[in-house]
Write a protein that holds these residues in place. Structure first.
Motif, short mmCIF file in Angstrom:
data_model
loop_
_atom_site.label_atom_id
_atom_site.label_comp_id
_atom_site.label_asym_id
_atom_site.label_seq_id
_atom_site.Cartn_x
_atom_site.Cartn_y
_atom_site.Cartn_z
N UNK A 104 0.83 -1.21 0.00
CA UNK A 104 0.00 0.00 0.00
C UNK A 104 0.86 1.26 0.00
N UNK A 105 2.00 1.19 0.70
CA UNK A 105 2.90 2.34 0.69
C UNK A 105 3.47 2.57 -0.71
N UNK A 106 3.87 1.51 -1.38
CA UNK A 106 4.39 1.64 -2.74
C UNK A 106 3.30 2.14 -3.69
N UNK A 107 2.06 1.71 -3.48
CA UNK A 107 0.95 2.16 -4.31
C UNK A 107 0.74 3.66 -4.15
N UNK A 108 0.87 4.14 -2.93
CA UNK A 108 0.74 5.58 -2.67
C UNK A 108 1.84 6.35 -3.39
N UNK A 109 3.06 5.81 -3.38
CA UNK A 109 4.16 6.45 -4.09
C UNK A 109 3.90 6.49 -5.60
N UNK A 110 3.29 5.42 -6.13
CA UNK A 110 2.96 5.39 -7.55
C UNK A 110 1.91 6.46 -7.87
N UNK A 111 0.92 6.61 -6.99
CA UNK A 111 -0.13 7.62 -7.19
C UNK A 111 0.49 9.02 -7.23
N UNK A 112 1.52 9.25 -6.41
CA UNK A 112 2.18 10.56 -6.40
C UNK A 112 2.80 10.90 -7.74
N UNK A 113 3.14 9.89 -8.52
CA UNK A 113 3.82 10.13 -9.81
C UNK A 113 2.84 10.38 -10.95
N UNK A 114 1.55 10.20 -10.71
CA UNK A 114 0.56 10.36 -11.78
C UNK A 114 0.00 11.78 -11.76
N UNK A 115 0.14 12.56 -12.82
CA UNK A 115 -0.45 13.91 -12.86
C UNK A 115 -1.97 13.84 -12.75
N UNK A 116 -2.54 14.79 -11.99
CA UNK A 116 -3.98 14.72 -11.76
C UNK A 116 -4.77 14.94 -13.04
N UNK A 117 -4.16 15.59 -14.05
CA UNK A 117 -4.85 15.80 -15.31
C UNK A 117 -5.19 14.48 -16.00
N UNK A 118 -4.37 13.45 -15.75
CA UNK A 118 -4.59 12.14 -16.36
C UNK A 118 -5.88 11.52 -15.84
N UNK A 119 -6.23 11.83 -14.60
CA UNK A 119 -7.41 11.20 -13.98
C UNK A 119 -8.68 12.05 -14.11
N UNK A 120 -8.61 13.18 -14.77
CA UNK A 120 -9.78 14.06 -14.85
C UNK A 120 -10.96 13.39 -15.56
N UNK A 121 -10.71 12.83 -16.73
CA UNK A 121 -11.80 12.21 -17.50
C UNK A 121 -12.35 10.98 -16.78
N UNK A 122 -11.51 10.04 -16.30
CA UNK A 122 -12.07 8.92 -15.53
C UNK A 122 -12.86 9.38 -14.31
N UNK A 123 -12.36 10.40 -13.60
CA UNK A 123 -13.08 10.91 -12.44
C UNK A 123 -14.44 11.48 -12.84
N UNK A 124 -14.47 12.21 -13.95
CA UNK A 124 -15.72 12.77 -14.44
C UNK A 124 -16.73 11.67 -14.75
#
Length: 273
Positions: A106-126
């Protein structure tokens, strides 16, 4: 001994010069909020030639939705700060102190999330919010943002340095793990919590992109979106924009002034007293 070029007078001169250069546009915006529109668009002047309070009167009395936009921003930002402080701190404490299966994963997963720009998740979030029917709602903004990987990592680093002796003493006195966290750990984590609160407040208060994607009804706009409505296709009411921007800046200054004594301590991730 040879004197370093980076002596105190030199450093202070550079810092003061940088502060003045940074402050000038901010001061110009405040002074422009007391100018009529004609004076602003006629050319760049620093001091108001025709001082007026009509801009502030207009945004509060003649703009019917301004107070609603302010309420939306205050409500959403307050919820974001409170929920983030609770959940980010609990997650960071669990990763730092509690041994459970999959903790490193879970700690490594959190570190991976830190590397993903939030713009990439805008459309999936919408699309997810649309599926839940949360578009144009408060929960559509609050719930997806009530945890933050950056501050989970920050709180984990803080709790790694937290004295274990305090927790052991609390457990000997009969406190449960949850009681120890809320009654012992959290009160002594004020520096880290204050730093977290300032960062979250600033990010939520000034957020433009997510409200732009989620909110479509003008009554649900935040202040950042509301200010954008003063800009028209053929004319922009810069006098109202400057006045509204000045009002919008005040809470940020108050928050930083209130938490300032904890802020520097928080970003150094030091433990208890």
């Amino acid at each position: 001994m040879k004197k370093s070029i980076f002596s105190k007078p030199f450093v202070y001169t550079v810092l003061i010069t940088y502060a003045v250069i940074t402050f000038i546009p901010f001061l110009w915006a405040i002074l422009s909020s007391f100018k009529p529109l004609e004076e602003i668009v006629s050319g760049i002047t620093f001091l108001p030639e025709n001082f007026t309070l009509n801009n502030y009167i207009q945004i509060f009395s003649k703009e019917p939705l301004f107070l609603r936009w302010m309420f939306n921003s205050v409500f959403i930002t307050t919820c974001m700060v409170i929920l983030n402080i609770i959940f980010n701190s609990m997650a960071g404490y669990a990763l730092a102190r509690i041994k459970f299966a999959g903790r490193n994963f879970w700690f490594m997963l959190i570190l991976v999330v830190l590397m993903i720009p939030f713009q990439v998740t805008l459309i999936p979030s919408y699309l997810i919010l649309k599926m839940f029917g949360w578009l144009n709602t408060y929960q559509g903004l609050i719930i997806p943002g009530m945890v933050n990987a950056t501050f989970i990592f920050m709180m984990r680093q803080f709790f790694l340095n937290f004295p274990k002796e305090l927790e052991e003493a609390a457990q000997m006195d009969g406190l449960s793990r949850l009681g120890t966290f809320f009654r012992i750990v959290m009160p002594l984590a004020k520096p880290a919590l204050a730093a977290q609160a300032v960062f979250i407040f600033m990010a939520s208060w000034n957020d433009f992109m997510r409200p732009l994607i989620i909110m479509s009804d003008e009554e649900m706009f935040t202040l950042t979106l509301g200010l954008n409505t003063f800009k028209g296709q053929y004319i922009s009411f810069w006098n109202l924009i400057m006045a509204a921007s000045t009002v919008m800046t005040i809470p940020s200054l108050l928050i930083y002034a209130f938490f300032n004594r904890y802020f520097i301590k928080g970003v150094t991730f030091t433990g208890g007293k």
